[in-house]
Design an enzyme around this catalytic site. Structure first.
Site, mmCIF file in Angstrom:
data_model
loop_
_atom_site.group_PDB
_atom_site.id
_atom_site.type_symbol
_atom_site.label_atom_id
_atom_site.label_comp_id
_atom_site.label_asym_id
_atom_site.label_seq_id
_atom_site.Cartn_x
_atom_site.Cartn_y
_atom_site.Cartn_z
ATOM 1 N N CYS A 2 0.877 -1.183 -0.193
ATOM 2 C CA CYS A 2 0.176 0.030 -0.134
ATOM 3 C C CYS A 2 0.950 1.190 -0.056
ATOM 4 O O CYS A 2 2.226 0.944 0.071
ATOM 5 C CB CYS A 2 -1.056 -0.109 1.046
ATOM 6 S SG CYS A 2 -1.989 -1.359 1.282
ATOM 7 N N SER A 301 9.065 -2.757 -14.912
ATOM 8 C CA SER A 301 9.940 -2.937 -13.446
ATOM 9 C C SER A 301 11.050 -3.465 -13.754
ATOM 10 O O SER A 301 12.147 -3.239 -12.742
ATOM 11 C CB SER A 301 9.064 -3.679 -12.396
ATOM 12 O OG SER A 301 8.652 -4.787 -13.242
ATOM 13 N N ASP A 363 13.198 -10.508 -16.399
ATOM 14 C CA ASP A 363 12.329 -10.132 -15.566
ATOM 15 C C ASP A 363 12.570 -9.844 -14.032
ATOM 16 O O ASP A 363 13.701 -10.267 -13.673
ATOM 17 C CB ASP A 363 11.261 -11.216 -15.492
ATOM 18 C CG ASP A 363 9.735 -10.521 -15.317
ATOM 19 O OD1 ASP A 363 9.632 -9.349 -14.924
ATOM 20 O OD2 ASP A 363 8.607 -11.616 -15.185
ATOM 21 N N CYS A 451 15.650 -7.455 4.931
ATOM 22 C CA CYS A 451 14.826 -8.611 4.918
ATOM 23 C C CYS A 451 14.829 -9.265 3.650
ATOM 24 O O CYS A 451 14.643 -8.903 2.508
ATOM 25 C CB CYS A 451 13.207 -8.121 5.082
ATOM 26 S SG CYS A 451 12.517 -9.918 5.279
HETATM 27 S S1 SF4 Z 1 11.998 -9.301 1.325
HETATM 28 FE FE1 SF4 Z 1 10.833 -9.599 3.355
HETATM 29 S S2 SF4 Z 1 9.270 -8.006 3.435
HETATM 30 FE FE2 SF4 Z 1 10.141 -7.963 1.391
HETATM 31 S S3 SF4 Z 1 8.710 -9.120 0.274
HETATM 32 FE FE3 SF4 Z 1 10.151 -10.690 0.939
HETATM 33 S S4 SF4 Z 1 9.573 -11.221 3.027
HETATM 34 FE FE4 SF4 Z 1 8.179 -9.515 2.685
#
Ligand code: SF4
Length: 477
Positions: A2, A301, A363, A451
């Site tokens: 979002c 993208s 891609d 992450c």
């Molecule tokens: S990197 Fe982490 S926060 Fe980003 S989409 Fe993957 S699991 Fe979700």
């Protein structure tokens, strides 16, 4: 995924919020909304299904008068696709309609917190996280007598997961972010430059700074992970508190979700994508160069990943697939049927471009593989002699619980097929991905701040009901 926006003490605030939301429409196309504070001090929200230009038109902007406003564009990641889940949420307190909230991200302890609030007699109108955050803050304010910012601080410590949030309370605006900083969140300013924190008047917030140029604002800095900012008329912006944990910025934002002209988590999005392309080219030495080789992005993208690849390989870069821009992002359409229809409508090959050529088709990711399979067939039918698919992210093997709508593990093609089987399924001549280890070089000295859980299952904390090896989905009420 979002997007959020906020404007504090600036003429035509709801119009400015609508402009920011229009610039970050790529973050959500299902519904949107805005809330503003009128001359009588009431906070009024307007929300609807559809795009910003449709929902927040000039008539609505005129009705949402006032100099402070917040807004939201939604793609559903938790909760059903329905107007009740559109944001911002206006939350009535004993003092009246004086609070509204909009947030980007998902909470992994949503179910536990909602059950606790319902036991306290709190009634929910939606099933999304922003309303829960707002109602928790309202409860601590009303029941326990905390000030709003004390309540925000307590709630910030109780929530687990991702939240970049703007909250209007009476004549104040608050901006706060989860301690790991999963989702991007930036602050900017309309008006002359100054030293230190800006005057609150004219301060703006957005998920991405690409939303600032459209209103003539300049980017100041990120809202820091774990920070709470308070904006009050006649005062500078105050950092009320700052309690960060180890950053876990979403690396997928850099690869795919964010706009190339944004700078997020301290990294330029387009430059990161060019580095990804160059990294893949450097590992692709066995694919011979030649006049017949052309590097092709799946637009839009993958454009900068393909550009980086082509430059590093010293190969031709070509835009052989044309994209119809009146069709939205296929990934963020809610159903497979709408995604399939979107692919067919979205791309068309250039005539006389492909016959006899070897194509490197770039891609950003493979999730289910269905869209890419259609594209490979399209390029083959247009005359390509060879198609070498290169993917600018590692294999997606796990769900995201922090605000991105990835499917269950069973639906992810990388969990269902071997590399050879996926290559055959796509109809490609060869197939390669970025590797998780490549992030060390792509984000030098910062790898630990990102992450990558959907690529390596290294979740900083598991969600409710998570079974480590099965990645079982969380049931939502
Ligand atoms: S990197 Fe982490 S926060 Fe980003 S989409 Fe993957 S699991 Fe979700």
């Amino acid at each position: 995924m979002c997007g959020i926006a906020g404007v504090f003490e600036s003429e035509g605030a709801s119009g400015l919020v609508a402009s920011i939301l229009f610039a970050i429409q790529h973050r959500g196309q299902e519904s949107c909304g805005a809330a503003a504070r009128d001359a009588a001090g009431r906070i009024v929200a307007h929300k609807g299904m559809g795009l910003v230009k449709q929902v927040l038109d000039e008539e609505v902007q005129a009705r949402l008068s006032g100099t402070t406003a917040i807004g939201h564009v939604r793609y559903p990641t938790a909760g059903c696709s329905d107007e009740v889940n559109a944001q911002p949420h206006a939350i009535e307190l004993a003092e009246g309609p004086v609070m509204a909230i909009a947030s980007n991200g998902d909470l992994i302890n949503y179910g536990e917190l909602r059950a606790r609030l319902e036991r306290e007699g709190v009634v929910f109108k939606s099933d999304n996280d922003a309303e829960l955050i707002g109602r928790l803050i309202a409860l601590y304010h009303v029941r326990d007598g905390l000030t709003i910012e004390q309540a925000i601080a307590r709630v910030q410590g109780e929530l687990k997961g991702a939240f970049s949030t703007v909250l209007m309370y009476k004549d104040r605006l608050y901006a706060f972010r989860d301690p790991h900083g999963f989702r991007p969140f930036v602050m900017g300013h309309l008006g002359p430059e100054g030293d230190g924190e800006p005057a609150s008047e004219g301060t703006v917030f957005a998920s991405e700074c690409c939303g600032f140029g459209i209103i003539g604002a300049r980017r100041l800095r990120e809202v820091k992970p774990g920070e709470i900012l308070r904006l009050e008329k006649g005062r500078p912006v105050v950092s009320v508190s700052h309690a960060p944990l180890q950053p876990r910025h979403c690396v997928f934002e850099l690869i795919y979700f964010s706009r190339p002209d944004s700078t997020i988590f301290g990294e330029s999005v387009y430059q990161t994508r060019e580095r990804i392309g160059a990294c893949m080219a450097a590992k692709d030495g066995t694919l011979p160069n030649g006049d017949d080789l052309v590097v092709l992005p799946v637009p839009d993208s993958s454009n900068f990943i393909a550009l980086g690849y082509a430059r590093a390989k010293k190969a031709e870069f070509g835009m052989g697939l044309l994209r119809n821009h009146y069709v939205g992002r296929t990934f963020i359409k809610p159903t497979q049927a709408s995604r399939d229809e979107g692919v067919k409508q979205k791309f068309n090959p250039l005539p006389d471009f492909f016959p006899g050529r070897r194509v490197v088709l770039i891609d950003d990711s493979i999730v289910r593989g269905t869209s890419l399979r259609k594209l490979v067939r399209m390029v083959r039918a247009a005359g390509a002699r060879e198609i070498h698919v290169r993917i600018g992210s590692p294999k997606v093997i796990g769900r995201c619980f922090y605000g991105i709508d990835t499917p269950t593990r069973e639906e992810l093609i990388a969990n269902r097929m071997s590399e050879t089987e996926i290559c055959d399924y796509l109809g490609a001549d060869s197939l390669r991905w970025l590797e998780v280890d490549d992030f060390e070089g792509l984000l030098p000295g910062r790898r630990q701040d990102f992450c990558t859980a959907c690529f390596d299952m290294d979740y900083i904390y598991p969600p409710e009901g998570f079974a480590a090896k099965t990645n079982a989905p969380v049931a939502r009420t």
